[in-house]
Design a protein around this motif. Structure first.
Motif: not given
Length: 608
Positions: A199-202, A295-298, A307
Motif C-alpha cells: 500500500q501507499n507506493s509510488s 486506496h491511493t498510490n501515486w 503525495h
C-alpha cells in the motif's frame, strides 16, 4: 519462369516461422513452494504461500515464442498445489493448464511437477494456484509476455506492471464459508486491499513521457475501479488482445481481468497525482467502518512534493460509470464469427442444499470434482471419449466437436455480478444486458430478471471485442462466441474464488478424439498422481472396467427436501444444539445432588 503465388506464400510463412524460432529462448524457473510470513498492509502478519522463501512471488517475464519451464516442488507440508497460467491457450499442451482434477492431479506435499510449454501469445497475464482455493493465501503473480512486434511499441518510453488484489488476514481454511452458519452464502469480506502487494507506493515518472501500465486484478473476490487523477489514458490491450487505441479515464477491472494502457505525463514536476483504486462495494455483504475501500498510490513526478490522498469519497462506488469493454475494437479486426453450431444455455443461481449451506449452480448442477482428472478420463476411454456420460453428471460436461462455432448464453439468476473465465480460449463479446451505462451495477430486480432472447436482442458488432474473462450483470445476461479449435479440457467458471468453491463451474471436453491423438502425459505428471493416490484411468467415478457405470462418483450435496427452507433447517440445527446444551446443564445439576435447584432449572428450561 514465374514462381507460383502459393509457393511464395508458403516460403514467406516459413521465413516468418524461422525468424520467430531464432528469437525464441527457454526461460526456466525453479519453484520451491513454501510457507513464509508476510504483513503487506501493516495490520496483521500471517502465513502466505511463498516461492523460494520469498513473497511477493516473482513476476514471470518472457518474450512471445519463448518456452517457459517451471519446475515445482511442494514444500508446504500440509497443502496441495498446482499452477494455472491464466490466459495461456496451451495449444497442444492441455496437460500444462493447471486446474487440479481437470487436467492434472494435485501436487501433494513432497511431490514435484514440471510445467513446460511454448508461449505463442502476447500481452498481460498472470499465474495462480488452482486447487483447494489456495491463491487467496498469496499464491498469485503477474505473467508478462513481451512482443517485439506490438503495434504500440514505439508509442511509449517505459512500462510498469500494477497488480491489485484483495487481502485476508486469515488462511482460507480458517475462514467459515460453506456452512450452515452462513446460509446466505455471504462471501467473506476482505480485511484490506493491495496494489503490487503493498500500500501507499509510488511509480516514479518523468514529465512529457508516455508509459505503458499493465493492470492485473489478481484478487479472489472484489472488482476494482481504476483511475489516475487529472490524467486520461489510451487502452491498447485487454486480456492479451490488442485493441485500437481508445481513450478512457476510468476502468472497471474484475478479478482475473487485465488491461494495458498508455499514460502520457504532464510537462511539470510541480505535483504528484493519485493512482486510485476503488473497491466495488456492491459485492460486499457487510462493510465494517474501519474497512478502507479507496486506496491511493501515486504517479510520482517529484519525490519532495506532496503525495495527496485521492479526492474520491470513501463510502460508495455506485456513482462511478467506467469505460465499457464491450465497445473496444480488436486491432486485428477479426470479424464476427459465423452462426454457432452449438449453443450452450446456462443459468447461474445461488441456492442452499440439504446441509443448509449455500452453493452455486449452472442449471442446478454444482460442479463437483471427479475421482479421475477429466483429461485422463479422455485418454483412457477410447471410443467412449465422445460420450459425456463418462465424465460424470456433476462435472457438468459438454462435449464439443473440433472447430465447431460455440455460443455460451449465460443468464444470471443471482443478484450479484460474476466474472466468468474460459480456459484455453479468448472469446468474442456479442452482447450484454444491462450495459455499464444502463444500470449494470445496480440492476437487481429479483421479480424481473432479464434473460437473453435470441429473437430480440441488440445487434452483434461486426468486429467484436475479445477477452478471456467477462463480467455478467446482476439479473442480466451475456452471450459469448468462440471456435473450438484448441482440443483440450477447459473449465468455464466464475473467477470469484469463493464461488468456484461453491461449484460455479462446468467443463468443456473439446475434440476428445484429437486430444487422444495429440497428448502424451509426462512421467512426472503420472508420478504426481501416484503420490496423491489418484487414479489416472477410468471415468469420473474411477471405474476403468465399465466406463458407463458411474456408481460411486462424487456427487453434490442433496437438495433440500420438499417443504423445507434454509431458514427452517438453520432454526432446527440451532434448536437441536440448544436442546443438547440444555439437557447437558440439567444433567450437571442433577449429578450435583441439589434436587430443588435441579427442579427449578428443569422448570425454567422447558418453559423457554
Amino acid at each position: 519462369m514465374a514462381i507460383p503465388t502459393r509457393i511464395l506464400l508458403v516460403s514467406f510463412a516459413a521465413l516468418i516461422f524461422f525468424i520467430q524460432c531464432s528469437r525464441a529462448k527457454t526461460v526456466t524457473h525453479d519453484f520451491n513452494v513454501t510457507w513464509v510470513t508476510a504483513n503487506p498492509d501493516g495490520l496483521h502478519p500471517r502465513k502466505v504461500v511463498g516461492i523460494n522463501g520469498q513473497w511477493p512471488l516473482p513476476v514471470i517475464e518472457v518474450d512471445k515464442g519463448d518456452r517457459l519451464v517451471v519446475n515445482v516442488y511442494n514444500a508446504l507440508g500440509d497443502k496441495n498445489t498446482t499452477i494455472h497460467w491464466h490466459g495461456m491457450f496451451q495449444n497442444n499442451t492441455n496437460h500444462m493448464d493447471g486446474p487440479s482434477m481437470v487436467t492434472q492431479c494435485p501436487i501433494v506435499p513432497g511431490a514435484s511437477f514440471t510445467y513446460n510449454f511454448t508461449v505463442n501469445q502476447n500481452g498481460t497475464y498472470w499465474y495462480h494456484c488452482h486447487t483447494d482455493a489456495c491463491y487467496p493465501d498469496g499464491y498469485r503473480q503477474a505473467l508478462i509476455v513481451h512482443d517485439q512486434d506490438a503495434f504500440f511499441n514505439e508509442m511509449y518510453d517505459e512500462e510498469f506492471t500494477l497488480t491489485m488484489s484483495d487481502w485476508y488476514h486469515e488462511l482460507v481454511e480458517d475462514i467459515t464459508f460453506i456452512s450452515v452458519t452462513n446460509p446466505t452464502g455471504a462471501e467473506p469480506v476482505p480485511d484490506s486491499f493491495l496494489v503490487n502487494d503493498t500500500q501507499n507506493s509510488s511509480l516514479a515518472v518523468e514529465p512529457g513521457k508516455t508509459y505503458l501500465l499493465r493492470l492485473v486484478n489478481m484478487g479472489a473476490f472484489v472488482g476494482m475501479y481504476f483511475y489516475i487523477e487529472d490524467h486520461s489514458f489510451q487502452i491498447v490491450e485487454m486480456d492479451g488482445v490488442y485493441t485500437d487505441p481508445t481513450e478512457a479515464d476510468l476502468l472497471y477491472i474484475s478479478v482475473a481481468q487485465r488491461y494495458s494502457i498508455l499514460v502520457t505525463t504532464k510537462n511539470s514536476t510541480a505535483k504528484n497525482y493519485p493512482i486510485v483504486t476503488v473497491v466495488d462495494s456492491s459485492l460486499l455483504d457487510a462493510i465494517q467502518p474501519t474497512l478502507q475501500l479507496n486506496h491511493t498510490n501515486w504517479l510520482e513526478y517529484n519525490t519532495t512534493a506532496d503525495h495527496p490522498q485521492a479526492l474520491m469519497p470513501a463510502s460508495d462506488s455506485s456513482d462511478l460509470t467506467p469505460f465499457d469493454d464491450m465497445t473496444l475494437i480488436p486491432h486485428d479486426r477479426t470479424p464476427l464469427l459465423p452462426d454457432p453450431d452449438i449453443v450452450i444455455e446456462i443459468t447461474a443461481i445461488m441456492d442452499n442444499l440439504a446441509n443448509g449451506a449455500g452453493y452455486a449452480f449452472f442449471n442446478n448442477i454444482s460442479y463437483t470434482r471427479p475421482k479421475v482428472p477429466t483429461l485422463y478420463s479422455v485418454l483412457s476411454s477410447g471410443d467412449l471419449a465422445t460420450n459425456p456420460t463418462i465424465y460424470g453428471e456433476y462435472t457438468h460436461p459438454t462435449v464439443l466437436g473440433h472447430n465447431q462455432v460455440v455460443d455460451i448464453v449465460l443468464n444470471n439468476g443471482d443478484t450479484g455480478s460474476h466474472p466468468f473465465h474460459l480456459h484455453g480460449h479468448n472469446f468474442q463479446l456479442l452482447t450484454r444486458f444491462p450495459s455499464y451505462a444502463d444500470g449494470f451495477f445496480t440492476y437487481a430486480d429479483t421479480d424481473n430478471p432479464v434473460t437473453f432472447n435470441p429473437s430480440n436482442h441488440s445487434s452483434f458488432p461486426a468486429y467484436p471485442p475479445r477477452r478471456d474473462t467477462l463480467v455478467v450483470p446482476p439479473q442480466g445476461y451475456i452471450v459469448i462466441r468462440f471456435i473450438a479449435d484448441n482440443p483440450g479440457i477447459w473449465l468455464f467458471h466464475c473467477h470469484i474464488d469463493w464461488h468456484l468453491m461453491q461449484g460455479l463451474a462446468m467443463v468443456l471436453i473439446e475434440a476428445p478424439t484429437q486430444i487422444q491423438q495429440r497428448t502424451t502425459i509426462p512421467e512426472d505428471h503420472w508420478a504426481a498422481c501416484s503420490a496423491a493416490g489418484v487414479s489416472g484411468v477410468g471415468n469420473a467415478a474411477g471405474n476403468a472396467e465399465d466406463l458407463l457405470d458411474l456408481s460411486g462418483e462424487n456427487r453434490q450435496v442433496a437438495w433440500l427436501p420438499a417443504g423445507f427452507t434454509t431458514r427452517g433447517i438453520v432454526a432446527m440445527v440451532f434448536s437441536c444444539v440448544a436442546a443438547v446444551l440444555g439437557l447437558g446443564v440439567v444433567g450437571v445439576y442433577g449429578m450435583s445432588g441439589n434436587n430443588e435447584e435441579c427442579s427449578q432449572v428443569v422448570s425454567r428450561y422447558f418453559q423457554g
